[in-house]
Motif scaffolding. Structure first.
Motif, short mmCIF file in Angstrom:
data_model
loop_
_atom_site.label_atom_id
_atom_site.label_comp_id
_atom_site.label_asym_id
_atom_site.label_seq_id
_atom_site.Cartn_x
_atom_site.Cartn_y
_atom_site.Cartn_z
N ILE A 209 0.84 -1.20 0.00
CA ILE A 209 0.00 0.00 0.00
C ILE A 209 0.88 1.26 0.00
O ILE A 209 1.88 1.32 0.71
CB ILE A 209 -0.92 0.04 1.24
CG1 ILE A 209 -2.06 -0.97 1.10
CG2 ILE A 209 -1.49 1.44 1.48
CD1 ILE A 209 -2.99 -1.01 2.30
N VAL A 210 0.48 2.24 -0.79
CA VAL A 210 0.90 3.63 -0.60
C VAL A 210 -0.35 4.44 -0.28
O VAL A 210 -1.32 4.43 -1.06
CB VAL A 210 1.59 4.22 -1.84
CG1 VAL A 210 1.72 5.74 -1.68
CG2 VAL A 210 2.96 3.63 -2.05
N LEU A 211 -0.33 5.10 0.86
CA LEU A 211 -1.45 5.95 1.28
C LEU A 211 -0.92 7.36 1.49
O LEU A 211 0.14 7.54 2.12
CB LEU A 211 -2.08 5.40 2.56
CG LEU A 211 -3.27 6.16 3.13
CD1 LEU A 211 -4.29 5.18 3.75
CD2 LEU A 211 -2.85 7.18 4.19
N ASN A 263 6.97 -5.12 1.47
CA ASN A 263 6.26 -6.40 1.43
C ASN A 263 7.04 -7.48 2.19
O ASN A 263 8.26 -7.53 2.16
CB ASN A 263 6.05 -6.85 -0.01
CG ASN A 263 4.89 -6.12 -0.66
OD1 ASN A 263 4.25 -5.28 -0.06
ND2 ASN A 263 4.62 -6.46 -1.92
N GLY A 264 6.29 -8.33 2.88
CA GLY A 264 6.89 -9.39 3.65
C GLY A 264 7.37 -8.97 5.02
O GLY A 264 7.97 -9.77 5.74
N THR A 265 7.07 -7.73 5.41
CA THR A 265 7.47 -7.23 6.73
C THR A 265 6.23 -6.77 7.49
O THR A 265 5.14 -6.66 6.94
CB THR A 265 8.45 -6.06 6.64
OG1 THR A 265 7.72 -4.85 6.29
CG2 THR A 265 9.52 -6.30 5.58
N ASN A 266 6.43 -6.44 8.76
CA ASN A 266 5.37 -5.84 9.56
C ASN A 266 5.66 -4.37 9.80
O ASN A 266 5.22 -3.78 10.78
CB ASN A 266 5.25 -6.57 10.90
CG ASN A 266 3.95 -6.24 11.62
OD1 ASN A 266 2.89 -6.26 11.02
ND2 ASN A 266 4.03 -5.90 12.90
N ASP A 267 6.43 -3.75 8.90
CA ASP A 267 6.86 -2.37 9.08
C ASP A 267 5.98 -1.39 8.31
O ASP A 267 5.35 -1.75 7.31
CB ASP A 267 8.31 -2.21 8.64
CG ASP A 267 9.27 -3.00 9.50
OD1 ASP A 267 8.89 -3.35 10.64
OD2 ASP A 267 10.40 -3.28 9.04
N ALA A 285 2.32 6.98 3.83
CA ALA A 285 2.58 5.75 4.58
C ALA A 285 2.70 4.62 3.57
O ALA A 285 1.85 4.46 2.69
CB ALA A 285 1.45 5.46 5.56
N VAL A 286 3.76 3.85 3.69
CA VAL A 286 4.00 2.68 2.83
C VAL A 286 4.08 1.45 3.73
O VAL A 286 4.82 1.45 4.73
CB VAL A 286 5.31 2.83 2.03
CG1 VAL A 286 5.60 1.56 1.24
CG2 VAL A 286 5.23 4.03 1.10
N PHE A 287 3.33 0.42 3.39
CA PHE A 287 3.34 -0.81 4.20
C PHE A 287 2.69 -1.93 3.40
O PHE A 287 2.07 -1.70 2.36
CB PHE A 287 2.64 -0.60 5.54
CG PHE A 287 1.21 -0.09 5.45
CD1 PHE A 287 0.13 -0.92 5.70
CD2 PHE A 287 0.95 1.24 5.13
CE1 PHE A 287 -1.17 -0.45 5.62
CE2 PHE A 287 -0.35 1.72 5.06
CZ PHE A 287 -1.41 0.87 5.30
N ASP A 288 2.83 -3.14 3.92
CA ASP A 288 2.28 -4.33 3.28
C ASP A 288 0.84 -4.54 3.77
O ASP A 288 0.62 -4.72 4.97
CB ASP A 288 3.16 -5.54 3.64
CG ASP A 288 2.73 -6.84 2.97
OD1 ASP A 288 1.66 -6.86 2.33
OD2 ASP A 288 3.47 -7.83 3.09
N ASN A 289 -0.13 -4.54 2.85
CA ASN A 289 -1.51 -4.72 3.30
C ASN A 289 -1.77 -6.11 3.88
O ASN A 289 -2.74 -6.31 4.61
CB ASN A 289 -2.49 -4.48 2.14
CG ASN A 289 -2.28 -5.41 0.96
OD1 ASN A 289 -1.29 -5.29 0.24
ND2 ASN A 289 -3.20 -6.33 0.74
N LEU A 290 -0.88 -7.08 3.60
CA LEU A 290 -1.01 -8.40 4.22
C LEU A 290 -0.08 -8.55 5.42
O LEU A 290 -0.12 -9.57 6.11
CB LEU A 290 -0.70 -9.50 3.19
CG LEU A 290 -1.65 -9.58 2.00
CD1 LEU A 290 -1.23 -10.71 1.06
CD2 LEU A 290 -3.09 -9.79 2.46
#
Length: 309
Positions: A209-211, A263-267, A285-290
């Motif tokens: 995700i990029v928000l 991706n693949g992280t909880n960051d 905010a950039v993060f992995d939606n999964l």
């Protein structure tokens, strides 16, 4: 030794599968699963929920409410990954970095509601600024976000990855009725006085995700500039393991944001992009939606709850 028992109700959905993958090799807990023929049997689900220490619900909203209604054992604790309870006052909101003491509240809670993926990014950006008085609570907030297609669940994954399905557009803006179910959650937990304007989209990539949230400095209190907004966010997350705020210099050097970068992280990575000449700031905010947006967040909350047992 009696290890805690964790039951994932709905472990064949996208989020449930990822949680199961993260937990299946753990030696410090017992993972309770149901055979395929029993996963939709209400009696077997009720028995499993009441036999576990912590239940993780990876279900549609109505099914999650039904699962909570099954509970008769007062010792059972719940992490609900659906949106069924995210604005309920008797559930603890499962975003540990959201506020001081939130991780401790999660650790001690009987009922924890996992944040939605989009709200995780929006609240991470907005709540510290609103709490500090730098962002007026009645500011006309507009939120744009693009997620990997896995955010649409199994149907969206099949549409993109099954060879026999029609071609899917490379990008799709949706929620055009402005009734996205995450919007009340964003408003409540970001501390906003009015409903934010939220425009989500899916891209033709699997996850990430990029928000972004645009800010007009002229609408903020006197003396608030990009540096003060950045300093507030950097201070709020200074000691957090999973939320990082880029320096202003690093943000200035960037030319684009990659939704798949974590991706693949909880960051979750926060950026503050400033154009003082035009009086504009872009929060990102950039993060992995999964990851931080779903299964990673659930496992992070599980860790906190297990640590309090």
């Amino acid at each position: 030794m009696n290890f805690p028992t964790v039951f994932i109700d709905g472990d064949q959905g996208t989020t449930g599968l990822h949680i199961h993958d993260r937990l299946r090799d753990r030696a410090d807990l017992r993972l309770l699963t149901l055979p395929p023929g029993e996963r939709k049997d209400p009696q077997r689900r009720a028995q499993a929920i009441n036999d576990c220490d912590i239940a993780i619900l990876c279900l549609p909203d109505q099914a999650a409410r039904e699962a909570v209604g099954f509970i008769r054992n007062p010792e059972v604790r719940v992490i609900d990954a659906s949106s069924a309870h995210r604005t309920q006052p008797d559930w603890v909101y499962g975003f540990p970095e959201m506020a001081q003491g939130q991780a401790q509240r999660i650790a001690q809670a009987r009922r924890v509601t996992n944040p939605g993926c989009y709200p995780t990014g929006a609240i991470a950006l907005l709540r510290p600024l609103a709490q500090a008085g730098l962002l007026p609570r009645d500011y006309p907030v507009a939120i744009s976000a693009i997620s990997g297609y896995s955010g649409g669940g199994r149907a969206a994954i099949d549409a993109h990855e099954s060879s026999g399905t029609p071609r899917v557009p490379p990008s799709q803006v949706y929620g055009l009725a402005l009734e996205h179910k995450h919007t009340p959650e964003m408003q409540q937990h970001a501390g906003l006085a009015s409903r934010p304007f939220f425009v989500p989209a899916y891209g033709a990539y699997r996850q990430g995700i990029v928000l972004t949230v645009p800010i007009e400095l002229r609408l903020l209190p006197a003396g608030v500039d990009g540096e003060r907004l950045h300093a507030c966010l950097a201070r709020h997350y200074a000691d957090e393991r999973h939320v990082h705020v880029m320096s202003l210099a690093d943000a200035q050097a960037m030319t684009h944001l990659d939704p798949q970068a974590l991706n693949g992280t909880n960051d979750l990575r926060i950026g503050v992009f400033v154009n003082e000449e035009h009086g504009q700031v872009l929060l990102s905010a950039v993060f992995d939606n999964l990851g931080k947006g779903a299964s990673g967040a659930a496992v992070q909350n599980l860790e906190l709850m297990l640590g309090a047992m």
